[in-house]
Design an enzyme around this catalytic site. Structure first.
Site, PDB file in Angstrom:
ATOM      1  CB  SER A 305      45.575  42.047  33.897  1.00 45.53           C
ATOM      2  OG  SER A 305      44.216  42.669  33.611  1.00 45.53           O
ATOM      3  CB  THR A 306      51.411  42.523  33.492  1.00 51.81           C
ATOM      4  OG1 THR A 306      51.329  43.057  31.815  1.00 51.81           O
ATOM      5  CG2 THR A 306      51.031  40.900  32.938  1.00 51.81           C
TER       6      THR A 306
END
Length: 581
Positions: A305-306
């Site tokens: 999710s970065t």
């Protein structure tokens, strides 16, 4: 003539004859005396010449003996001459002048096989000092027809004195230089190490050789004179903290590996970077299995999710999405036989900040769809996430991406699956998100802001960078980044929990967790990235990034912020000041 007169004439003639004979005799004596003198003089000259000849001959012989005595022994092997073995390497220093690597003098044991009488006896004697000696290998060397063979490199002074006491003919010692790393494994993957011949084979040691030192050594133009030290961007104090944090996190969260980097967002300088497992460069062979891999720059991972931070920045920078826009996250996305859903779905419309805060896969995928596949690919390339990172460190991996980008790839890449990058280049892209929109190549050498501006590339609008700082702060205070907060330092960031691929399928049992951060977020000076590989637990019992990778950031910043010169911000009542936009 009378008789008497004739007698007188005869006497007169006789007298004249006698006088003549006497005169001749005197003249003969004088002649003999002159010849003798000449012969004596000639004899003396000959003797003098002989003496001079002997002196000249023995003088030449003596001169040659002195010359041979001072010369290095003849080597008829592939071993380099002693002057090249003694060639110096420059010291490596941290940014504050602390020694990271230096040369120390040592000796190595060699043999001249043609002078060895009994190889077995030599091996038996040497084994009393060097019990781990490979007898079979040494016997082969001592029995060879060469004039020079190494028996053991880099002995200790005690070993040298013990071998000298054995009095073995045909063996000797050669001075060498050994590389010594005072900090041991503290900065192993940055500093690197050298081989037995003091040649750089990894890290910045290899970089130094690539700048001409190896070429000079190859043609014999190096010497044993000290060279100008090479100063690195690393701060040994922060480096020590980072390494300690990642190793303690491996134990605490029962992980197989971890890593972290602290990066100056305005210069691109790597202040600290560590990857575990690592190794001690003083004994590099001991870490050959796992320790040599620098997971920060040479390991490729899906960042989970970065990547939503990059997708959000892309959407905002395109002008097609505004911070006030909302996206429908009520229903999963079904595409190509796959179902895309949220981990903690809200089942409603979400604003852009909420998509970021709740890490919505659905909302992020819809933002990427607004930009389109080509725009997405171009933006990620612009951020340096799809190309090989350029820096001094030799160990840099090439990111992986789909050969052909289809709609399903665009969707999964938007939230961090389908593209594998290195943690270091991810941190570099994060720095661009918060520093005003400039992509600055990372460096392990000192660099000023003016020098950084020369190599920097603008990759997004300043307004986009300002929006991203707001979202990082929003997520840290209201979302999954709470455990990364450090009072007074306004940390902003984003979590990333990625399932690892095992046997071609994503495993829900093995995660690669990442946290990207910047501080102080109102005016970022440093970016921090941490990862934890396959953790089995986290704070509070879970194993997502917010429960293990985020606390690592908190630990690093709380211990190193003061060292880095970042001042905390507190109000008059002693409470931390909040960020205002």
């Amino acid at each position: 003539m009378s008789f008497l007169s004739r007698i007188m004439v005869l006497k007169s003639r006789a007298h004249l004859s006698t006088g003549s004979r006497r005169s001749t005799a005197v003249s003969g004596d004088t002649t003999f005396e002159g010849v003798g003198k000449r012969k004596a003089a000639q004899a003396r000259n000959r003797v003098g010449l002989i003496i001079v000849g002997f002196v000249a001959v023995y003088g030449v012989i003596g001169g040659r003996l002195v010359q041979y005595g001072m010369a290095q022994p003849e080597i008829t092997s592939s071993i380099m001459p002693a002057d090249r073995l003694m060639a110096s390497r420059p010291d490596l220093l941290d940014r504050n002048g602390e020694v990271l690597a230096t040369d120390i003098r040592t000796v190595s044991l060699y043999a001249e096989p043609h002078k060895i009488v009994d190889a077995d006896e030599v091996i038996e004697k040497l084994a009393t000092v060097l019990p781990d000696l490979d007898a079979k290998s040494i016997y082969g060397k001592l029995s060879s027809k060469s004039h020079f063979q190494w028996l053991r490199r880099q002995l200790t002074p005690k070993q040298q004195s013990q071998i000298l006491a054995l009095g073995i003919p045909g063996i000797g010692f050669r001075p060498e230089k050994r590389r010594f790393y005072p900090g041991g494994a503290t900065a192993a993957h940055v500093v690197g190490h050298v081989n037995i011949d003091n040649r750089g084979v990894a890290g910045m040691e290899r970089y130094v050789d690539s700048q001409g030192l190896a070429d000079l050594a190859a043609v014999g133009m190096t010497s044993d004179q000290p060279l100008e030290p090479v100063r690195l961007s690393i701060d040994l104090r922060v480096q020590s903290i980072v390494r300690e944090v990642i190793y303690s996190s491996i134990d605490k969260y029962q992980a197989v590996g971890a890593g972290a980097v602290v990066l100056d967002v305005h210069t691109g300088e790597v202040i600290a970077m560590a990857s575990a497992p690592d190794y001690d460069p003083n004994t590099p062979a001991a870490g050959a299995e796992e320790g040599w891999l620098n997971r920060m720059s040479n390991g490729r991972f899906e960042m989970g999710s970065t990547f939503k931070a990059f997708t959000t920045a892309m959407a905002l920078d395109s002008g097609k999405v505004k911070m006030t826009d909302s996206f429908d996250a009520r229903f999963p996305i079904r595409i190509g036989g796959f179902t895309i859903k949220d981990f903690h779905g809200k089942g409603r419309m979400l604003t852009v900040p909420e998509v970021f805060q709740y890490s919505s896969n659905i909302g992020t995928a819809k933002m990427a769809d607004v930009v389109g596949i080509e725009g997405q690919k171009e933006f990620l390339t612009r951020l340096g996430l799809l190309t090989r990172m350029q820096t001094e460190l030799p160990e840099v991996a090439m990111p992986s991406q789909p050969r052909e980008w289809k709609k399903i790839h665009s969707v999964t890449i938007s939230f961090g699956h389908g593209v594998s990058t290195t943690p270091l280049q991810t941190a570099v892209a994060v720095a661009a998100l918060v520093n005003g929109g400039k992509l600055i190549p990372p460096t392990f050498l000192p660099r000023t802001r003016d020098e950084a501006d020369v190599v920097a590339q603008r990759v997004m609008k300043e307004s986009t960078s300002e929006d991203m700082r707001f979202l990082f702060d929003w997520n840290a205070t209201k979302g999954s980044g709470k455990r990364a907060l450090v009072e007074g330092f306004n940390v902003g960031g984003k979590t990333g929990t990625a399932e690892k691929v095992v046997n071609g399928r994503y495993s829900n049992e093995k995660n690669f967790n990442v946290f990207i951060a910047a501080f102080p977020i109102h005016e970022p000076q440093y970016a921090v990235l941490t990862f934890i590989d396959e953790p089995k637990t986290g704070e509070g019992g879970g194993r997502t990034a917010g429960l293990n990778a985020a606390p690592m950031v908190q630990d690093i910043i709380s211990r190193s912020a003061a060292i880095l010169g970042v001042k905390p911000r507190f109000g008059e009542d002693g409470s931390a000041l909040l960020v205002s936009y």
